[in-house]
Design a protein around this motif. Structure first.
Motif, PDB file in Angstrom:
ATOM      1  N   THR A   1       0.844  13.485  -5.317  1.00 17.31           N
ATOM      2  CA  THR A   1       0.516  14.900  -5.196  1.00 17.31           C
ATOM      3  C   THR A   1      -0.451  15.085  -3.676  1.00 17.31           C
ATOM      4  O   THR A   1      -0.468  16.088  -3.347  1.00 17.31           O
ATOM      5  N   TYR A   2      -0.826  14.071  -3.164  1.00 17.79           N
ATOM      6  CA  TYR A   2      -1.637  14.112  -1.961  1.00 17.79           C
ATOM      7  C   TYR A   2      -0.943  13.433  -0.908  1.00 17.79           C
ATOM      8  O   TYR A   2      -1.500  13.049   0.245  1.00 17.79           O
ATOM      9  N   ASN A   3       0.475  13.263  -0.862  1.00 17.55           N
ATOM     10  CA  ASN A   3       1.423  13.012  -0.025  1.00 17.55           C
ATOM     11  C   ASN A   3       2.427  13.811   0.148  1.00 17.55           C
ATOM     12  O   ASN A   3       3.626  13.458   0.447  1.00 17.55           O
ATOM     13  N   GLN A   4       2.159  15.152   0.441  1.00 17.85           N
ATOM     14  CA  GLN A   4       3.204  16.368   0.563  1.00 17.85           C
ATOM     15  C   GLN A   4       4.240  16.001  -0.428  1.00 17.85           C
ATOM     16  O   GLN A   4       5.488  16.398  -0.221  1.00 17.85           O
ATOM     17  N   GLY A   5       4.042  15.808  -1.660  1.00 19.49           N
ATOM     18  CA  GLY A   5       4.781  15.683  -2.819  1.00 19.49           C
ATOM     19  C   GLY A   5       5.794  14.641  -2.599  1.00 19.49           C
ATOM     20  O   GLY A   5       6.769  14.365  -3.264  1.00 19.49           O
ATOM     21  N   THR A   6       5.748  13.602  -1.756  1.00 18.20           N
ATOM     22  CA  THR A   6       6.665  12.573  -1.559  1.00 18.20           C
ATOM     23  C   THR A   6       6.493  11.349  -2.538  1.00 18.20           C
ATOM     24  O   THR A   6       5.405  10.811  -2.659  1.00 18.20           O
ATOM     25  N   ASP A   7       7.428  10.997  -3.266  1.00 15.04           N
ATOM     26  CA  ASP A   7       7.319   9.779  -4.176  1.00 15.04           C
ATOM     27  C   ASP A   7       7.883   8.732  -3.641  1.00 15.04           C
ATOM     28  O   ASP A   7       9.106   8.475  -3.973  1.00 15.04           O
ATOM     29  N   LEU A   8       7.136   8.007  -2.771  1.00 10.82           N
ATOM     30  CA  LEU A   8       7.950   6.731  -2.501  1.00 10.82           C
ATOM     31  C   LEU A   8       7.695   5.353  -3.047  1.00 10.82           C
ATOM     32  O   LEU A   8       6.600   5.228  -3.671  1.00 10.82           O
ATOM     33  N   LYS A   9       8.620   4.709  -3.369  1.00 15.35           N
ATOM     34  CA  LYS A   9       8.398   3.140  -4.132  1.00 15.35           C
ATOM     35  C   LYS A   9       7.599   2.437  -2.977  1.00 15.35           C
ATOM     36  O   LYS A   9       8.195   1.897  -2.018  1.00 15.35           O
ATOM     37  N   ASP A  10       6.333   2.025  -3.758  1.00 21.80           N
ATOM     38  CA  ASP A  10       5.682   1.114  -2.747  1.00 21.80           C
ATOM     39  C   ASP A  10       6.173  -0.362  -2.835  1.00 21.80           C
ATOM     40  O   ASP A  10       5.587  -1.136  -2.114  1.00 21.80           O
ATOM     41  N   THR A  11       7.144  -0.730  -3.504  1.00 16.80           N
ATOM     42  CA  THR A  11       7.646  -2.007  -3.810  1.00 16.80           C
ATOM     43  C   THR A  11       8.290  -2.268  -2.240  1.00 16.80           C
ATOM     44  O   THR A  11       8.365  -3.650  -1.976  1.00 16.80           O
ATOM     45  N   ASP A  12       8.606  -1.357  -1.438  1.00 15.25           N
ATOM     46  CA  ASP A  12       9.284  -1.538   0.005  1.00 15.25           C
ATOM     47  C   ASP A  12       8.301  -2.376   0.693  1.00 15.25           C
ATOM     48  O   ASP A  12       8.512  -3.057   1.735  1.00 15.25           O
ATOM     49  N   TYR A  13       6.634  -2.134   0.426  1.00 20.28           N
ATOM     50  CA  TYR A  13       5.703  -2.455   1.251  1.00 20.28           C
ATOM     51  C   TYR A  13       5.158  -3.868   0.571  1.00 20.28           C
ATOM     52  O   TYR A  13       3.919  -4.366   1.178  1.00 20.28           O
ATOM     53  N   VAL A  14       5.781  -4.361  -0.670  1.00 18.86           N
ATOM     54  CA  VAL A  14       5.190  -5.562  -1.199  1.00 18.86           C
ATOM     55  C   VAL A  14       5.074  -6.863  -0.173  1.00 18.86           C
ATOM     56  O   VAL A  14       4.086  -7.465   0.220  1.00 18.86           O
ATOM     57  N   PHE A  15       6.332  -7.211   0.189  1.00 14.30           N
ATOM     58  CA  PHE A  15       6.481  -8.228   0.965  1.00 14.30           C
ATOM     59  C   PHE A  15       5.557  -8.268   2.159  1.00 14.30           C
ATOM     60  O   PHE A  15       5.078  -9.601   2.714  1.00 14.30           O
ATOM     61  N   LEU A  16       5.532  -7.379   3.000  1.00 14.88           N
ATOM     62  CA  LEU A  16       4.996  -7.300   4.242  1.00 14.88           C
ATOM     63  C   LEU A  16       3.643  -7.207   4.081  1.00 14.88           C
ATOM     64  O   LEU A  16       2.522  -7.783   4.878  1.00 14.88           O
ATOM     65  N   THR A  17       2.958  -6.505   3.038  1.00  9.73           N
ATOM     66  CA  THR A  17       1.646  -6.793   2.869  1.00  9.73           C
ATOM     67  C   THR A  17       1.163  -8.052   2.452  1.00  9.73           C
ATOM     68  O   THR A  17      -0.045  -8.461   2.772  1.00  9.73           O
ATOM     69  N   PHE A  18       1.918  -9.013   1.585  1.00  8.93           N
ATOM     70  CA  PHE A  18       1.735 -10.348   1.304  1.00  8.93           C
ATOM     71  C   PHE A  18       1.598 -11.049   2.832  1.00  8.93           C
ATOM     72  O   PHE A  18       0.592 -11.724   2.909  1.00  8.93           O
ATOM     73  N   VAL A  19       2.664 -10.864   3.673  1.00  9.19           N
ATOM     74  CA  VAL A  19       2.718 -11.470   4.828  1.00  9.19           C
ATOM     75  C   VAL A  19       1.763 -11.433   5.746  1.00  9.19           C
ATOM     76  O   VAL A  19       0.814 -12.390   6.261  1.00  9.19           O
ATOM     77  N   THR A  20       0.997 -10.007   5.866  1.00  9.04           N
ATOM     78  CA  THR A  20      -0.112  -9.832   6.662  1.00  9.04           C
ATOM     79  C   THR A  20      -1.412 -10.186   6.184  1.00  9.04           C
ATOM     80  O   THR A  20      -2.373 -10.554   7.025  1.00  9.04           O
ATOM     81  N   GLN A  21      -1.455 -10.011   5.049  1.00  9.32           N
ATOM     82  CA  GLN A  21      -2.897 -10.397   4.067  1.00  9.32           C
ATOM     83  C   GLN A  21      -2.880 -11.964   3.944  1.00  9.32           C
ATOM     84  O   GLN A  21      -4.268 -12.384   3.692  1.00  9.32           O
ATOM     85  N   GLN A  22      -1.845 -12.656   3.430  1.00  5.29           N
ATOM     86  CA  GLN A  22      -2.112 -13.972   3.188  1.00  5.29           C
ATOM     87  C   GLN A  22      -1.494 -15.056   3.741  1.00  5.29           C
ATOM     88  O   GLN A  22      -2.058 -16.217   3.774  1.00  5.29           O
ATOM     89  N   LEU A  23      -0.396 -15.026   4.613  1.00  2.75           N
ATOM     90  CA  LEU A  23       0.079 -15.869   5.377  1.00  2.75           C
ATOM     91  C   LEU A  23      -0.866 -16.585   6.622  1.00  2.75           C
ATOM     92  O   LEU A  23      -1.630 -15.871   7.171  1.00  2.75           O
ATOM     93  N   PRO A  24      -0.650 -17.623   7.047  1.00  3.74           N
ATOM     94  CA  PRO A  24      -1.668 -18.248   8.099  1.00  3.74           C
ATOM     95  C   PRO A  24      -1.098 -17.642   9.435  1.00  3.74           C
ATOM     96  O   PRO A  24       0.038 -17.166   9.671  1.00  3.74           O
ATOM     97  N   ARG A  25      -1.903 -17.658  10.508  1.00  4.65           N
ATOM     98  CA  ARG A  25      -1.739 -17.129  11.713  1.00  4.65           C
ATOM     99  C   ARG A  25      -0.504 -17.990  12.242  1.00  4.65           C
ATOM    100  O   ARG A  25      -0.256 -19.185  11.960  1.00  4.65           O
ATOM    101  N   GLY A  26       0.349 -17.207  13.014  1.00  5.23           N
ATOM    102  CA  GLY A  26       1.644 -17.951  13.720  1.00  5.23           C
ATOM    103  C   GLY A  26       2.855 -17.566  12.879  1.00  5.23           C
ATOM    104  O   GLY A  26       3.668 -16.962  13.122  1.00  5.23           O
ATOM    105  N   LEU A  27       2.518 -17.904  11.303  1.00  6.40           N
ATOM    106  CA  LEU A  27       3.626 -17.502  10.769  1.00  6.40           C
ATOM    107  C   LEU A  27       3.850 -16.072  10.345  1.00  6.40           C
ATOM    108  O   LEU A  27       4.786 -15.190  10.094  1.00  6.40           O
ATOM    109  N   VAL A  28       2.749 -15.224  10.626  1.00  2.00           N
ATOM    110  CA  VAL A  28       2.752 -13.832  10.372  1.00  2.00           C
ATOM    111  C   VAL A  28       3.723 -13.197  11.493  1.00  2.00           C
ATOM    112  O   VAL A  28       4.552 -12.443  11.450  1.00  2.00           O
ATOM    113  N   GLY A  29       3.380 -13.814  12.747  1.00  5.51           N
ATOM    114  CA  GLY A  29       4.151 -13.297  13.882  1.00  5.51           C
ATOM    115  C   GLY A  29       5.747 -13.459  13.555  1.00  5.51           C
ATOM    116  O   GLY A  29       6.687 -12.916  14.039  1.00  5.51           O
ATOM    117  N   LEU A  30       5.923 -14.792  12.956  1.00  5.02           N
ATOM    118  CA  LEU A  30       7.226 -15.229  12.950  1.00  5.02           C
ATOM    119  C   LEU A  30       7.986 -14.471  11.756  1.00  5.02           C
ATOM    120  O   LEU A  30       9.164 -13.893  11.853  1.00  5.02           O
TER     121      LEU A  30
END
Length: 562
Positions: free
Chosen positions: A382-411
């Motif tokens: 409703t609040y993103n111009q009617g776009t219904d995107l599957k947020d599962t495409d964002y799962v892995f990179l969210t995990f990488v940036t929030q949980q992995l140690p420094r250096g491994l995020v860059g890798l």
């Protein structure tokens, strides 16, 4: 991102690009530029073939696919090894005997110019559009999670890849893809190890698999036959076989990789290596997604993984409703976490009744979580111009940036960009070579010098790079990204494969009949996609059968061309 992550990311990308440019800086002959001068060894071609197929979407969307739907996507690749064997026996000897630069050259000698031109046109249309998606997909996800500028990210990927592809052609693509593939496989293996180490102290890999199995994520094989089901054993073996046969046998982005082999044997080994390694590689990527799912059974996940879209909801009048959903989601998470810990304890003590009871509690909590997620997705839409995107495409990179140690995020970010660059470079190179060989040289400038065609190839590479970047800037997502690319390919590959099957195996068929059969087939495939629910993998089989069948039906009705 930390300074170390930026250093790893920039250093990895810069080294790969500069290495490829330096190794191929003197490429001036057409044979070298478009066919690597037939100097490629089997293992180099195998890595290049795998890197061409393994786009950034593979490493972003496939773990999300496993997170949401389990491991059953692996069945998509079950027909691939058999397709590699068939192509090694049939297609490679023909291409080598005719010394072709593109797969479509063969079609003119077998049929006629218009049939060759039609197949080349279908390839250019399909590959040109899908290349825009391979650039757009990582760009939009990196933008959403890291806050990078979308336009700048798209331009960076597109311009850098265009640069080294223009300089070295097929050789540059192969040289860079070897290093890119090493980074990709090493990064995903490191991610799998780290995810297991981040689990609670009493949860090891066996316990993680028990949790995943109880949650229905280890659904590797589905024996049911349903033409409307995208992923089961039969759609993978049959539909996946024909898709792989078409992609690796008729798509110039792949054919161009093994046409540069030293010998027929080297090219065959390169294809067979892909057939043997591809399925385990996809298994590893899917397993990482399943392990991330298990991780989020013990540590609270966000209500919605696309934080950019969630922020848009929070900035609206729906913010109170969103916060209520977040509170409810946290409460459900605590229930599910308690049930998951009970399952682990029961598994370790071999308490089967306890496992069943804990599994039932987990399923109840999961049902409640899905209800909350559905409400959240409605607000996002409703609040993103009617776009219904599957947020599962964002799962892995969210995990990488929030949980992995420094250096491994860059890798891991380097893995994503390397995959985007590798598949995009092959696409640019194949689009340029097909345009030059099958259109420009054949119909516009047939008698120019070798150097002229190399210069033309470079300019067409720039042109197709610009077209793909333009499409990426205005693209929108279609379902899950890994499915979007496969759907787009399946709409065209069946028709193209049908033309080649007719050429290889049905000597009675002539060009006029095959041409019109292919035109009618492509129209029918578009209609099936628009008006039926048939799973897209079957389009490859349907298209192939239609081209051959209609060819035989039309041949008596059509006069031979003058």
């Amino acid at each position: 991102m930390s300074g170390l992550d930026w250093g790893v990311l920039i250093g990895t990308i810069a080294f790969i690009v500069l290495y490829g440019v330096w190794k191929t800086r003197k490429t001036q002959q057409m044979s070298a530029y478009l066919r690597a001068d037939n100097t490629e060894r089997w293992w180099m071609m195998g890595l290049s073939i795998m890197a061409t197929q393994a786009s950034a979407i593979t490493f972003l969307s496939t773990p999300g696919q496993a997170f949401d739907d389990g491991m059953r996507f692996i069945q998509f690749y079950f027909g691939l090894p058999l397709a590699m064997v068939v192509l090694s026996i049939t297609a490679i000897p023909i291409y080598y005997r005719l010394k072709v630069f593109t797969a479509y050259e063969y079609l003119e000698s077998r049929f006629d110019l218009k049939t060759r031109s039609l197949a080349a046109l279908l390839f250019l249309l399909q590959r040109g559009l899908s290349t825009g998606i391979t650039i757009y997909a990582p760009a939009i996800i990196l933008t959403a999670i890291l806050g990078w500028n979308l336009t700048a990210t798209i331009l960076f990927i597109g311009v850098v890849v265009t640069f080294y592809t223009v300089v070295g052609g097929t050789k540059a693509v192969s040289q860079t893809q070897r290093l890119q593939m090493a980074v990709m496989l090493g990064g995903m293996l490191a991610a799998a190890i780290v995810v297991v180490r981040l689990l609670p102290a009493n949860v090891g890999f066996p316990e993680a698999m028990a949790v995943a199995g109880t949650s229905g994520k280890l659904n590797l094989v589905d024996l049911s036959f349903d033409p409307n089901d995208r992923y089961n054993l039969w759609s993978g073996l049959i539909g996946g076989f024909f898709l792989a046969l078409s992609y690796f046998g008729t798509d110039q982005s792949q054919v161009g990789r093994y046409l540069g082999g030293e010998t027929i044997a080297q090219s065959r080994l390169g294809l067979l290596m892909n057939g043997l390694v591809k399925v385990p590689m996809q298994f590893l990527i899917l397993l990482v997604g399943v392990l991330v799912f298990v991780f989020y059974q013990f540590y609270a996940p966000p209500l919605y993984f696309n934080q950019q879209q969630a922020s848009n909801v929070l900035a609206s009048e729906a913010a109170p409703a969103w916060r209520d959903l977040e509170i409810s989601s946290q409460q459900i998470f605590q229930e599910k976490k308690a049930a998951t810990l009970a399952l682990v304890e029961a598994y370790q003590t071999e308490n089967k009744p306890g496992e069943e009871q804990a599994a039932h509690r987990m399923q109840q909590a999961e049902a409640k979580r899905k209800e909350i997620r559905q409400e959240a997705q409605l607000l996002v839409k409703t609040y993103n111009q009617g776009t219904d995107l599957k947020d599962t495409d964002y799962v892995f990179l969210t995990f990488v940036t929030q949980q992995l140690p420094r250096g491994l995020v860059g890798l891991l970010l380097a893995v994503v960009l390397c995959a985007a660059m590798g598949s995009t470079a092959s696409a640019f190179n194949s689009l340029a070579s097909t345009t030059v060989v099958d259109v420009y040289k054949r119909s516009l400038r047939p008698n120019a010098s070798d150097g002229h065609y190399v210069r033309a190839s470079r300019w067409f590479t720039v042109g197709w790079g610009a077209v793909s970047i333009f499409f990426a800037l205005f693209a929108s997502q279609l379902e899950n990204l890994i499915q979007a690319v496969n759907i787009l390919g399946s709409l065209f590959y069946g028709t193209i494969l049908g033309i080649f099957i007719a050429a290889f195996y049905f000597k009675r068929l002539r060009g006029n009949a095959v041409f019109w059969a292919a035109v009618l087939t492509q129209i029918i495939i578009f209609l099936l996609y628009q008006y039926t629910s048939i799973a897209y993998l079957w389009y490859n089989l349907i298209g192939t059968i239609l081209v051959v069948s209609l060819g035989f039906l039309l041949q008596p009705l059509l006069r031979k061309p003058a």
